[in-house]
Design a protein around this motif. Structure first.
Motif, PDB file in Angstrom:
ATOM      1  N   ASN A  92      -4.863  -0.806  -2.913  1.00 41.69           N
ATOM      2  CA  ASN A  92      -4.499  -1.826  -1.933  1.00 41.69           C
ATOM      3  C   ASN A  92      -4.089  -3.092  -2.686  1.00 41.69           C
ATOM      4  O   ASN A  92      -4.896  -4.000  -2.891  1.00 41.69           O
ATOM      5  CB  ASN A  92      -5.672  -2.117  -0.995  1.00 41.69           C
ATOM      6  CG  ASN A  92      -5.338  -3.170   0.033  1.00 41.69           C
ATOM      7  OD1 ASN A  92      -4.323  -3.870  -0.082  1.00 41.69           O
ATOM      8  ND2 ASN A  92      -6.174  -3.319   1.035  1.00 41.69           N
ATOM      9  N   THR A 119      -3.973  -0.119   6.773  1.00 44.13           N
ATOM     10  CA  THR A 119      -3.606   1.275   6.507  1.00 44.13           C
ATOM     11  C   THR A 119      -3.209   1.954   7.809  1.00 44.13           C
ATOM     12  O   THR A 119      -3.645   1.563   8.891  1.00 44.13           O
ATOM     13  CB  THR A 119      -4.777   2.068   5.899  1.00 44.13           C
ATOM     14  OG1 THR A 119      -5.858   2.059   6.827  1.00 44.13           O
ATOM     15  CG2 THR A 119      -5.234   1.481   4.591  1.00 44.13           C
ATOM     16  N   LEU A 171       0.837  -1.202   0.000  1.00 39.50           N
ATOM     17  CA  LEU A 171       0.000   0.000   0.000  1.00 39.50           C
ATOM     18  C   LEU A 171       0.869   1.247   0.000  1.00 39.50           C
ATOM     19  O   LEU A 171       0.582   2.223  -0.675  1.00 39.50           O
ATOM     20  CB  LEU A 171      -0.917   0.031   1.236  1.00 39.50           C
ATOM     21  CG  LEU A 171      -2.177  -0.820   1.196  1.00 39.50           C
ATOM     22  CD1 LEU A 171      -1.847  -2.253   1.528  1.00 39.50           C
ATOM     23  CD2 LEU A 171      -3.219  -0.274   2.129  1.00 39.50           C
ATOM     24  N   ASP A 199     -10.640  -2.003   8.318  1.00 37.00           N
ATOM     25  CA  ASP A 199     -10.034  -2.033   6.992  1.00 37.00           C
ATOM     26  C   ASP A 199     -11.013  -1.597   5.914  1.00 37.00           C
ATOM     27  O   ASP A 199     -10.660  -0.935   4.948  1.00 37.00           O
ATOM     28  CB  ASP A 199      -9.539  -3.450   6.668  1.00 37.00           C
ATOM     29  CG  ASP A 199      -8.060  -3.615   7.016  1.00 37.00           C
ATOM     30  OD1 ASP A 199      -7.395  -2.578   7.195  1.00 37.00           O
ATOM     31  OD2 ASP A 199      -7.593  -4.757   7.113  1.00 37.00           O
ATOM     32  N   ARG A 200     -12.246  -1.999   6.080  1.00 38.29           N
ATOM     33  CA  ARG A 200     -13.257  -1.672   5.100  1.00 38.29           C
ATOM     34  C   ARG A 200     -13.464  -0.152   4.997  1.00 38.29           C
ATOM     35  O   ARG A 200     -13.649   0.395   3.932  1.00 38.29           O
ATOM     36  CB  ARG A 200     -14.566  -2.355   5.512  1.00 38.29           C
ATOM     37  CG  ARG A 200     -15.398  -2.735   4.341  1.00 38.29           C
ATOM     38  CD  ARG A 200     -16.139  -4.001   4.371  1.00 38.29           C
ATOM     39  NE  ARG A 200     -15.609  -4.922   3.374  1.00 38.29           N
ATOM     40  CZ  ARG A 200     -15.941  -4.891   2.081  1.00 38.29           C
ATOM     41  NH1 ARG A 200     -16.772  -4.014   1.611  1.00 38.29           N
ATOM     42  NH2 ARG A 200     -15.428  -5.768   1.253  1.00 38.29           N
ATOM     43  N   MET A 246      -4.879  -6.882  -1.837  1.00 38.90           N
ATOM     44  CA  MET A 246      -6.181  -7.468  -2.149  1.00 38.90           C
ATOM     45  C   MET A 246      -6.199  -8.057  -3.559  1.00 38.90           C
ATOM     46  O   MET A 246      -6.906  -9.024  -3.812  1.00 38.90           O
ATOM     47  CB  MET A 246      -7.290  -6.421  -2.020  1.00 38.90           C
ATOM     48  CG  MET A 246      -7.597  -6.003  -0.605  1.00 38.90           C
ATOM     49  SD  MET A 246      -7.805  -7.388   0.538  1.00 38.90           S
ATOM     50  CE  MET A 246      -9.355  -8.091  -0.014  1.00 38.90           C
ATOM     51  N   ASP A 279     -14.611  -3.192  -5.856  1.00 38.99           N
ATOM     52  CA  ASP A 279     -14.318  -2.689  -4.506  1.00 38.99           C
ATOM     53  C   ASP A 279     -12.907  -2.134  -4.357  1.00 38.99           C
ATOM     54  O   ASP A 279     -12.640  -1.355  -3.454  1.00 38.99           O
ATOM     55  CB  ASP A 279     -14.508  -3.807  -3.462  1.00 38.99           C
ATOM     56  CG  ASP A 279     -15.946  -4.289  -3.429  1.00 38.99           C
ATOM     57  OD1 ASP A 279     -16.785  -3.630  -4.062  1.00 38.99           O
ATOM     58  OD2 ASP A 279     -16.226  -5.310  -2.779  1.00 38.99           O
ATOM     59  N   PHE A 280     -12.000  -2.562  -5.220  1.00 38.28           N
ATOM     60  CA  PHE A 280     -10.607  -2.155  -5.010  1.00 38.28           C
ATOM     61  C   PHE A 280      -9.971  -1.488  -6.236  1.00 38.28           C
ATOM     62  O   PHE A 280      -8.760  -1.372  -6.319  1.00 38.28           O
ATOM     63  CB  PHE A 280      -9.772  -3.346  -4.537  1.00 38.28           C
ATOM     64  CG  PHE A 280     -10.221  -3.861  -3.192  1.00 38.28           C
ATOM     65  CD1 PHE A 280      -9.783  -3.234  -2.032  1.00 38.28           C
ATOM     66  CD2 PHE A 280     -11.098  -4.922  -3.081  1.00 38.28           C
ATOM     67  CE1 PHE A 280     -10.210  -3.661  -0.786  1.00 38.28           C
ATOM     68  CE2 PHE A 280     -11.533  -5.367  -1.835  1.00 38.28           C
ATOM     69  CZ  PHE A 280     -11.083  -4.737  -0.688  1.00 38.28           C
ATOM     70  N   CYS A 290     -11.273   2.189   6.146  1.00 42.94           N
ATOM     71  CA  CYS A 290     -10.046   2.971   5.976  1.00 42.94           C
ATOM     72  C   CYS A 290      -9.268   2.458   4.793  1.00 42.94           C
ATOM     73  O   CYS A 290      -8.290   1.749   4.950  1.00 42.94           O
ATOM     74  CB  CYS A 290      -9.174   2.888   7.224  1.00 42.94           C
ATOM     75  SG  CYS A 290      -9.939   3.614   8.643  1.00 42.94           S
ATOM     76  N   GLN A 291      -9.700   2.817   3.616  1.00 47.15           N
ATOM     77  CA  GLN A 291      -8.928   2.430   2.448  1.00 47.15           C
ATOM     78  C   GLN A 291      -7.964   3.556   2.104  1.00 47.15           C
ATOM     79  O   GLN A 291      -8.206   4.703   2.455  1.00 47.15           O
ATOM     80  CB  GLN A 291      -9.878   2.130   1.292  1.00 47.15           C
ATOM     81  CG  GLN A 291     -10.756   0.940   1.626  1.00 47.15           C
ATOM     82  CD  GLN A 291     -11.252   0.202   0.401  1.00 47.15           C
ATOM     83  OE1 GLN A 291     -10.801   0.440  -0.703  1.00 47.15           O
ATOM     84  NE2 GLN A 291     -12.172  -0.712   0.607  1.00 47.15           N
ATOM     85  N   LYS A 338      -5.968   6.461   0.088  1.00 46.91           N
ATOM     86  CA  LYS A 338      -6.499   7.484  -0.818  1.00 46.91           C
ATOM     87  C   LYS A 338      -6.042   7.207  -2.239  1.00 46.91           C
ATOM     88  O   LYS A 338      -4.868   7.176  -2.541  1.00 46.91           O
ATOM     89  CB  LYS A 338      -6.028   8.871  -0.394  1.00 46.91           C
ATOM     90  CG  LYS A 338      -6.780   9.920  -1.183  1.00 46.91           C
ATOM     91  CD  LYS A 338      -6.140  11.279  -1.199  1.00 46.91           C
ATOM     92  CE  LYS A 338      -6.732  12.153  -2.302  1.00 46.91           C
ATOM     93  NZ  LYS A 338      -6.616  11.601  -3.654  1.00 46.91           N
ATOM     94  N   LYS A 339      -7.013   7.014  -3.104  1.00 45.76           N
ATOM     95  CA  LYS A 339      -6.678   6.644  -4.478  1.00 45.76           C
ATOM     96  C   LYS A 339      -6.226   7.852  -5.282  1.00 45.76           C
ATOM     97  O   LYS A 339      -6.742   8.947  -5.120  1.00 45.76           O
ATOM     98  CB  LYS A 339      -7.898   6.021  -5.158  1.00 45.76           C
ATOM     99  CG  LYS A 339      -8.249   4.691  -4.573  1.00 45.76           C
ATOM    100  CD  LYS A 339      -9.240   3.955  -5.461  1.00 45.76           C
ATOM    101  CE  LYS A 339      -9.698   2.710  -4.758  1.00 45.76           C
ATOM    102  NZ  LYS A 339     -10.861   2.923  -3.904  1.00 45.76           N
TER     103      LYS A 339
END
Ligand code: SF4
Ligand code: SF4
Lengths: 440, 330
Positions: free
Chosen positions: A380, B275, A372, B318-319, A383, A399-400, B321-322, B324-325
């Protein structure tokens, strides 16, 4: 110091093998194997047949499809075969094989002298398209497509991608030192075609000599030459744009969405040659390196020369290689053998000795989060490998954001468990595309 | 048509990237073992031979069970990666020094066979295996697990066999201070490890040094121990024995298993959020729960249960707190 992008990794750049080696011209191949697909997009169809005589620079395969790249003869001689041949990216591909007549004669009308200043955008793009120019950093996306500004968008800036962030590769570095005038011309032409006044050259700061030469070369042109922090993947378009302009290309979007067009050093030279001299893309500079190569070199080589010939020109193998790569070690492709033609997108040929490639054995993910931190796209990656393993590619997409992955390999580089994340990404993307196609 | 040239695979054609960093799972695990070693050795010096026995049996049996499970299930043997060793060591360090040493074997069994392999092996376990092992022993032999020894080193005899947190719980803060003679004596003893407690939890200074090394190596994020210990400090100060803002944060931060827990267990990458944002939430939650158990619960110490409870929440955290894309606003 400039602000960097988030994530990324610092692999040993291993450029010292070839960074100080001036470009050498490789001998012409006895026969050139020229695939009709050397680009992303529609394949070309051969317009010559077995037995035909062709000249250097002559168009030998083309198509009406817009997203494609014309193919030209790289040597003069006789077409001795049109058939399936090994291809560095596709396994095999239809190729035109030309036997060298030793004359190295240009086709009629080449080279010519053309004053590019008087050309408008459309004619420049037409020349680029006819010359079969594609992205020479390895992506091989047809250049004229990138250079064509869609009606609903405006280009604001041009960026010359001179980061060359892949370890080992030094072709662009050498070109900057040796061919700065052509690069400047190529950039000016591209900026004219795009109608932009803002231009940038982004170079990683591990090449201070190139930065200096480029700064001098671009003096007075208004183009800004920038030294960028050395960090992989600095040369990924989105990262480069972010660092230079501060803009983020939106997820799923293209550089043009933020008004930027990026071209690589080799491509700029190809543009210059095509527009000012009418020379199509039939040769390139590529780096032949790796511990298993006796004398690593940067070579100017004709398209269709085989990997074997290029490697022989570099003294052959110093030891039995474990891996042969076309391109760099982070994103390049491992090749099963060396009887493959060099095509437009081959930015390097690496022969990695035993232990040099160090891929390790995959073990379960320990959720350490290193991937990450390494991912420049803010994904992520752990995953992708976990879901890929279970075939849950749809979940990975939805989702990812799997499709945002640029396959830069930073995550894999950083992973202590040696997870083959990129392999799962490629697999899942393919599965997802197949499923989508089936639904239609 | 020409024949397709032979495509015999002469060279390795695995997918990119073709170079990897030097980092490996076993490097990480052995480094953690190494950083724990000084505090464990101090425990042996401090508590004596039985502590040594517990540590040795804990480690050897954990490694053995790992080997046995993998052998039986015909999986690759991974005992060299240091993770089973680590589980055994951590478990032993969290056991009282007077425990009959064979119980460490039971703990290791639960930790390795039940908490680790039955959950899918390394990387798939939800709970910290060492903590599950300890919790199971706590349930099975509550008396043995809460009997504390005198120390073998020459410390003032007044320091009774009860742990400082026990004294605090049963006799109150003043009694605690008087056991040590003075507050500063107490802080010093707790900093150096001259107190009763689990084998490896007492020596604050060695544990912190080990933890700092892991932070320096980037194997753990500094935010986790800082937030967890800080939360306990602040909350115990606010909710003091004599009303608001009368607590003794310094004592609470060094007491019980907080230091070892915050540096070595709340940072167990397998069982905490992935994260940094999530890890901060995790650490904060673990700090709150620890304080809650210490101040309001039936047990004098709550680090182990606090971390286990937060382990349950890890998938949820975790769900939400992903990372930042890139190229996505917000
Ligand atoms: S770096 Fe590797 S081991 Fe760590 S979380 Fe990512 S995939 Fe898992
Ligand atoms: S390969 Fe994809 S997931 Fe991995 S670091 Fe690059 S963009 Fe991120």
């Amino acid at each position: 110091m400039m602000k960097s992008f988030r994530g990324g990794v610092h692999p040993n750049d291993r450029k010292s093998y070839t960074a100080n080696k001036p470009i050498e011209t490789a001998p012409l191949p006895n026969k050139a194997i020229i695939p009709v697909r050397q680009h992303i997009g529609a394949p070309c169809s051969p317009i010559v047949a077995k037995g035909d005589l062709v000249k250097k620079g002559q168009l030998i395969a083309t198509t009406d499809a817009f997203v494609s790249g014309n193919v030209h003869a790289s040597i003069s001689g006789k077409v001795i075969d049109v058939g399936e041949y090994p291809h560095p990216g596709l396994g095999t591909c239809l190729a035109i094989v030309i036997e060298n007549d030793g004359q190295d004669e240009w086709a009629e009308g080449i080279p010519l002298k053309r004053d590019w200043q008087s050309l408008d955008a459309d004619s420049i793009n037409k020349i680029i398209r006819e010359a079969g120019i594609v992205g020479m950093g390895g992506a091989t996306f047809p250049t004229h497509v990138k250079m064509t500004v869609p009606k609903d968008k405006t280009a604001e800036a041009f960026i010359l991608n001179a980061a060359e962030c892949e370890p080992y590769l030094t072709a662009d570095h050498r070109l900057m030192l040796e061919e700065s005038a052509r690069i400047v011309t190529g950039v000016k032409i591209a900026m004219k075609a795009l109608g932009v006044t803002k231009g940038y050259v982004g170079i990683e700061d591990n090449k201070p000599d190139a930065i200096e030469v480029m700064k001098k070369a671009f003096e007075g042109t208004g183009v800004e030459v920038m030294g960028l922090p050395t960090k992989y993947p600095q040369g990924a378009e989105k990262m480069l744009i972010k660092v230079i302009t501060g803009k983020e290309v939106p997820s799923g979007g293209l550089p043009m969405d933020v008004g930027v067009v990026v071209q690589n050093v080799g491509t700029a030279i190809a543009i210059s040659d095509a527009v000012t001299q009418g020379i199509p893309l039939i040769q390139r500079v590529t780096t032949i390196s790796g511990k298993a190569i006796k004398e690593p070199k940067n070579i100017l080589v004709r398209v269709g020369t085989t990997f074997r010939e290029a490697i022989d020109f570099c003294g052959g193998f110093a030891s039995t290689p474990e891996k042969i790569l076309s391109g760099g070690p982070m994103m390049g492709m491992a090749e099963p053998h060396i009887d493959l033609p060099i095509i437009k997108g081959v930015s390097g040929i690496l022969a990695l000795a035993e232990g040099e490639s160090n891929t390790g054995k995959q073990s379960p993910c320990i959720r350490c989060g290193r991937c990450l931190n390494a991912c420049p796209m803010g994904l992520n990656p752990s995953m992708f490998s976990l879901l890929g393993e279970k075939n849950l590619f749809e979940e990975a997409v939805e989702d990812f954001s799997l499709l945002d992955c640029v396959e830069c390999g930073s995550c894999v580089y950083a992973c202590p468990a040696k997870r083959n994340i990129v392999q799962y990404v490629k697999y899942s993307k393919a599965q997802n595309a197949a499923k989508k196609a089936a639904k239609k | 048509m020409a024949e397709v040239k032979s495509n015999k695979e002469l060279f390795n054609v695995s997918v990119s990237p073709h170079i990897r960093s030097e980092e490996s799972v076993s490097k990480i695990m052995w480094t953690v073992n190494l950083t724990l070693a000084p505090a464990a050795l101090f425990g042996v010096y401090h508590f004596g031979l039985n502590a040594l026995m517990i540590i040795l049996l804990g480690i050897v049996s954990a490694v053995f069970f790992e080997w046995a499970v993998e052998k039986i299930r015909k999986k690759p043997i991974t005992i060299k990666d240091g993770s089973a060793f680590l589980t055994g060591l951590l478990l032993a360090m969290c056991l009282p020094p007077t425990l009959p040493a064979w119980m460490a074997i039971v703990g290791s069994f639960i930790a390795i066979v039940v908490a680790k392999h039955a959950m899918g092996g390394i990387g798939s376990n939800i709970f910290n295996p060492a903590h599950i092992g300890r919790a199971a022993l706590m349930v099975s032999w509550p008396v043995a697990m809460t009997t504390w020894s005198k120390m073998t080193t020459s410390v003032p005899d007044v320091v009774s066999s009860a742990t400082p947190l026990n004294i605090l719980k049963q006799q109150g803060y003043d009694a605690l201070i008087s056991t040590f003679g003075s507050a500063s004596n107490m802080y010093q003893a707790m900093f150096l490890g001259n107190r009763s407690g689990s084998i490896g939890e007492t020596c604050t200074v060695l544990l912190v040094l080990g933890g700092l090394f892991l932070i320096y190596k980037k194997y753990i994020n500094w935010q986790v121990p800082v937030v967890m210990i800080g939360t306990v400090g602040i909350l115990t100060w606010i909710f003091g024995p004599a009303g608001f803002l009368t607590g003794d944060p310094l004592f609470h931060m060094m007491a019980g298993g907080l230091i070892i827990g915050a540096f070595f267990m709340a940072t167990d990458m397998v069982t905490i959020p992935i994260t940094i944002k999530g890890q901060i939430i995790f650490a904060f939650g673990a700090g709150v729960l620890t304080t809650l158990i210490r101040l309001k619960g039936g047990y004098p110490e709550g680090v182990c249960y606090a971390i286990l409870l937060m382990n349950c929440l890890t998938p949820l955290i975790d769900r939400f707190c992903q990372p930042k894309k890139f190229g996505v606003r917000g």
